[in-house]
Design an enzyme around this catalytic site. Structure first.
Site, PDB file in Angstrom:
ATOM      1  N   SER A 190       0.846  -1.195   0.000  1.00  0.00           N
ATOM      2  CA  SER A 190       0.000   0.000   0.000  1.00  0.00           C
ATOM      3  C   SER A 190       0.876   1.237   0.000  1.00  0.00           C
ATOM      4  O   SER A 190       2.016   1.210   0.484  1.00  0.00           O
ATOM      5  CB  SER A 190      -0.878   0.011   1.244  1.00  0.00           C
ATOM      6  OG  SER A 190      -0.079   0.213   2.396  1.00  0.00           O
ATOM      7  N   ASP A 191       0.338   2.338  -0.521  1.00  0.00           N
ATOM      8  CA  ASP A 191       0.966   3.616  -0.233  1.00  0.00           C
ATOM      9  C   ASP A 191       0.788   3.846   1.274  1.00  0.00           C
ATOM     10  O   ASP A 191      -0.008   3.167   1.934  1.00  0.00           O
ATOM     11  CB  ASP A 191       0.333   4.731  -1.069  1.00  0.00           C
ATOM     12  CG  ASP A 191       1.271   5.935  -1.228  1.00  0.00           C
ATOM     13  OD1 ASP A 191       2.175   6.110  -0.379  1.00  0.00           O
ATOM     14  OD2 ASP A 191       1.101   6.701  -2.189  1.00  0.00           O
ATOM     15  N   TRP A 192       1.542   4.803   1.810  1.00  0.00           N
ATOM     16  CA  TRP A 192       1.591   4.991   3.265  1.00  0.00           C
ATOM     17  C   TRP A 192       0.241   5.495   3.790  1.00  0.00           C
ATOM     18  O   TRP A 192      -0.149   6.628   3.560  1.00  0.00           O
ATOM     19  CB  TRP A 192       2.735   5.931   3.621  1.00  0.00           C
ATOM     20  CG  TRP A 192       4.053   5.239   3.841  1.00  0.00           C
ATOM     21  CD1 TRP A 192       4.911   5.483   4.884  1.00  0.00           C
ATOM     22  CD2 TRP A 192       4.663   4.193   3.074  1.00  0.00           C
ATOM     23  NE1 TRP A 192       6.001   4.635   4.790  1.00  0.00           N
ATOM     24  CE2 TRP A 192       5.880   3.837   3.698  1.00  0.00           C
ATOM     25  CE3 TRP A 192       4.295   3.487   1.921  1.00  0.00           C
ATOM     26  CZ2 TRP A 192       6.713   2.840   3.207  1.00  0.00           C
ATOM     27  CZ3 TRP A 192       5.133   2.492   1.433  1.00  0.00           C
ATOM     28  CH2 TRP A 192       6.324   2.172   2.077  1.00  0.00           C
ATOM     29  N   GLY A 193      -0.493   4.603   4.407  1.00  0.00           N
ATOM     30  CA  GLY A 193      -1.815   4.984   4.900  1.00  0.00           C
ATOM     31  C   GLY A 193      -2.938   4.745   3.904  1.00  0.00           C
ATOM     32  O   GLY A 193      -4.069   5.153   4.146  1.00  0.00           O
ATOM     33  N   ALA A 194      -2.647   4.072   2.805  1.00  0.00           N
ATOM     34  CA  ALA A 194      -3.679   3.868   1.773  1.00  0.00           C
ATOM     35  C   ALA A 194      -4.483   2.587   1.974  1.00  0.00           C
ATOM     36  O   ALA A 194      -5.367   2.272   1.194  1.00  0.00           O
ATOM     37  CB  ALA A 194      -3.037   3.866   0.385  1.00  0.00           C
TER      38      ALA A 194
END
Ligand SMILES: *[C@@H]1O[C@H](CO)[C@@H](O)[C@H](O)[C@H]1NC(C)=O
Ligand SMILES: *[C@@H]1O[C@H](CO)[C@@H](O)[C@H](O)[C@H]1NC(C)=O
Ligand SMILES: *[C@@H]1O[C@H](CO)[C@@H](O)[C@H](O)[C@H]1NC(C)=O
Ligand SMILES: *[C@@H]1O[C@H](CO)[C@@H](O)[C@H](O)[C@H]1NC(C)=O
Ligand SMILES: *[C@@H]1O[C@H](CO)[C@@H](O)[C@H](O)[C@H]1NC(C)=O
Ligand SMILES: *[C@@H]1O[C@H](CO)[C@@H](O)[C@H](O)[C@H]1NC(C)=O
Ligand SMILES: CC(=O)N[C@H]1CO[C@H](CO)[C@@H](O)[C@@H]1O
Length: 692
Positions: free
Chosen positions: A250-254
């Site tokens: 995931s992207d950071w926090g996605a």
């Protein structure tokens, strides 16, 4: 399917691919030996601190089975200066868009290979790049980080060598941000609604190329697609995973769900609860094993070295090593020189060093304001803001570059004061401007910060004016008719002024071609969507493909040399080709017809489809580069276009088809400077080549 271009066929074939057979058996045995908790630990990061010897992303080692930790760091301009101590220890490279402007896959390789050495010294083993999103929105805040510019064919042609350069050195690559992350406005909440055809023919293309080149991983994006978060979107993730031999993080926090079964293998940075052991307990064991296998395959084949352990053990590598070098300084300058655009030149450049030169505008000596930059999303005129940022300890400003290049009769007016600039007693003015951009917000204007100053200087000066712009992507150039010469450099990092001075002095003949259109108005571009539901109503008409009938300031693919090139066919494609043929080939001869200057040219191949195909009227399909040609010398360039280049996606058939009919093929110096034309038929007979 295999996208083969004249330039990058070798890249795709020689990229580091994970071997099948025994290796797969070994991985299966290792997976079989992992405890459930160990498996879970490979699917969830442990920190996002970037300090204390941790990287931007960290997966812990399992030393019992020889599994190294995964130490991830951004990306957009080199090894991210996520801690103040890193400033000066790493090279601040030209941004990905400047690299794209070289149209040179060997430059992509040289950059990647050298940047990878810095990752190795810093103890990391994974780069959170390449950024590949096609510029749909000209104001896009992260456009400088994207290797595709406006055309996926450009990104696809460069990404293979980018990935190979890193992965050969043991640094895992991460193609990002998948998918339809085309703006920063509402980036964590908008839903992109694109047609399957636009996805297949435009947005997916560079990701497909990255996967085929063996990229270890891909990063799903913040946005939603059709109402479902990208990182939970089974449809788009599965499509990618038919080609990707690695894993999706995931992207950071996605991450918004425990979505292992939808195709999200790894939750980063892992500080939310979605991939905690408790949550993963609810996931079917086969899905867990598949995700773990996706991670271990590339990790153990590409980056098997254990190295330092994140935390105190890595603090030495991270903070007490110097990963940059004079060789890297020189390479950064060489890449940026080849990526710096000469958009206009009324026989003014190169400038003789004996001329009295007036250098004007605050950007001519813009400070590299490091200290207020460390913990913000802001960039400056040299670096993109946010996670792609690599703050340089020192920047060669434009002023320093010119001084170093030997312009001894330099007078300066390093402010945006028009009358002070106009009162200099000189032969020629160089007027500088810039714009900033960064992650988390789109630009609000395509104008340079000093647009008014530059317009007035160009208009009011009786001397010839050279405009130099430091740009985050497409910009407006309202002074273009009045200026005698225009140079644009995308965020150049530490070498900014050195590369610009190389062009101005003629130490190098400019050879960059623009990866973006320079429009006449922001209203000629797609604006960031303000709603939470964002229909991609333009469908295939992205970038120059939307502007074909409209005037622009400078078109996609444009870029001047000091030399002048003649284009001729050496051989044309056959007049009639079966859809089942493997490829179409032809040869082009380029001659440097300039009497004095040497130069490099990048001939671009565009095609027009038959009307029944319903395609935008002109499309880049391939390109090549000549070597440096002295006056009166020629280069013979062979083009071999795979028939897959002509396929279009048929939504009704959910597959790729080749439309029979009359095609026009052009070879040009830009998308609007088409020098050679040839028509050919594609005959319907024969089986349509299969898509892999
Ligand atoms: C892993 O499992 C295999 C059997 O599948 C066993 O022979 C081997 O010793 C195990 N290795 C370790 C390190 O546990
Ligand atoms: C990771 O490696 C370090 C150093 O070799 C070791 O102390 C630690 O136990 C390892 N962690 C795991 C989970 O194996
Ligand atoms: C979005 O939804 C439309 C309509 O249901 C569908 O045709 C299309 O394939 C979807 N697009 C993506 C990228 O999932
Ligand atoms: C790292 O090495 C380069 C090249 O030798 C040098 O210019 C730079 O000052 C060094 N950086 C630090 C932080 O010592
Ligand atoms: C762009 O269009 C908007 C909306 O029609 C208008 O308000 C604005 O003035 C236009 N801007 C330019 C630069 O033409
Ligand atoms: C260019 O080459 C041609 C043929 O070799 C020759 O006749 C001509 O003199 C050359 N021109 C220049 C400027 O060198
Ligand atoms: C855009 C702009 O300022 N144009 C001006 C340039 O200068 C001439 C006279 O020198 C004016 O007539 C234009 O309006």
């Amino acid at each position: 399917m295999l996208w083969v271009y004249a330039l990058c066929a070798c890249a795709i074939q020689s990229a580091a691919l994970i071997e099948a057979g025994d290796f797969a058996k070994n991985i299966a045995a290792i997976v079989g030996n992992l405890t459930l908790q160990e498996k879970y630990s490979l699917l969830q990061g442990v920190s996002s601190s970037g300090a204390d010897g941790y990287y931007v992303g960290t997966i812990l080692n399992i030393s019992r089975l020889g599994i190294p930790s995964i130490k991830m760091q951004d990306a957009g301009q080199g090894f991210r200066t996520s801690d103040a101590r890193l400033v000066g220890q790493v090279t601040s490279w030209p941004c990905a868009l400047a690299l794209a402007a070289t149209w040179d896959s060997s430059m992509a390789y040289e950059f990647a290979s050298a940047a990878a050495d810095e990752f190795v010294i810093k103890g990391a083993n994974m780069v959170l790049g390449p950024g590949l999103n096609v510029h749909r929105v000209a104001l896009g805040g992260r456009n400088a980080e994207y290797l595709s510019g406006e055309d996926p064919v450009l990104g696809a042609a460069l990404v293979g060598e980018w990935v190979r350069g890193f992965q050969e050195k043991g640094i895992l690559a991460t193609a990002k941000h998948y998918l339809l992350n085309n703006q920063e406005t509402n980036r964590v909440s908008y839903s992109a609604q694109a047609s399957p055809r636009a996805v297949a023919e435009v947005y997916m293309v560079p990701f497909r190329a990255a996967a085929l080149a063996g990229s270890a991983a891909a990063m799903c994006s913040y946005n939603k697609i059709n109402g479902t978060y990208s990182c939970s979107n089974a449809a788009t993730l599965r499509e990618l995973k038919t080609l990707l031999r690695g894993w999706v993080m995931s992207d950071w926090g996605a991450t918004h769900a425990t979505a292992v079964e939808q195709g999200l293998d790894q939750d980063m940075p892992g500080t939310d609860d979605w991939y905690s052991p408790n949550q993963l307990n609810s996931v079917h064991g086969d899905a867990i094993d598949a995700a773990v296998t996706n991670v271990l395959g590339p990790l153990l084949s590409i980056a098997p070295t254990v190295g330092c352990q994140p935390g105190p053990d890595c603090a030495h590598d991270l903070f007490e090593t110097n990963a940059t070098s004079t060789e890297h300084d020189a390479l950064a300058e060489r890449i940026l020189t080849q990526g710096t655009l000469l958009l206009k030149n009324d026989a003014l450049l190169p400038l003789d060093r004996s001329l009295k030169v007036g250098l004007v505008g605050s950007v001519s000596d813009a400070p590299n304001n490091v200290t207020d930059l460390i913990s913000t999303m802001r960039g400056n005129y040299y670096v993109v803001g946010g996670s792609g940022r690599v703050v340089p300890a020192r920047v060669v400003t434009i002023l320093e570059g010119l001084v170093h290049a030997g312009f001894d009769n330099l007078q300066i007016s390093p402010t945006d004061d028009v009358s002070a600039a106009l009162s200099l007693d000189v032969d020629v003015l160089i007027a500088c401007g810039g714009a900033t951009s960064g992650e988390g917000a789109d630009r609000t204007t395509l104008s340079l910060d000093q647009e008014d100053f530059l317009v007035r200087i160009s208009n009011q000066s009786t001397l010839p004016v050279v405009i130099v712009a430091l740009a985050p992507g497409a910009i407006l150039l309202p002074f273009k008719d009045d200026a005698a010469a225009i140079i644009v450099s995308f965020f150049g990092g530490q070498a900014t002024g050195a590369a610009i001075a190389n062009i101005i002095s003629g130490a190098a003949s400019p050879s960059a071609k623009s990866p973006v259109t320079f429009p006449l108005s922001v209203n000629d571009t797609i604006l960031p969507c303000r709603d939470l539901s964002c229909p991609y109503a333009e469908d295939l008409y992205v970038g120059y493909k939307a502007l074909h009938a409209k005037p622009v300031a400078f078109p996609f693919g444009h870029g001047l040399s000091f030399a002048t090139f003649g284009y001729n066919w050496a051989s044309t494609p056959d007049a009639s080709i079966l859809a089942s043929s493997p490829s179409l080939s032809f040869d082009v001869v380029l001659t440097n017809v300039h009497a004095v200057y040497s130069g490099v040219e990048t001939p671009q191949v565009y095609i027009t489809y038959p009307p029944e195909a319903n395609e935008p009227s002109i499309q880049l399909k391939a390109f090549s580069k000549t070597p440096l040609l002295p006056p009166n010398r020629t280069a013979l360039l062979h083009f071999e276009l795979d028939m897959s280049s002509f396929r279009i996606y048929s939504p009704s058939a959910s597959s790729w088809i080749v439309v029979a009919g009359l095609y026009d093929l052009y070879v040009g110096a830009s998308s609007r400077d088409l020098r050679l034309h040839h028509s050919f038929y594609i005959e319907p007979r024969g089986a349509v080549p299969k898509v892999s």
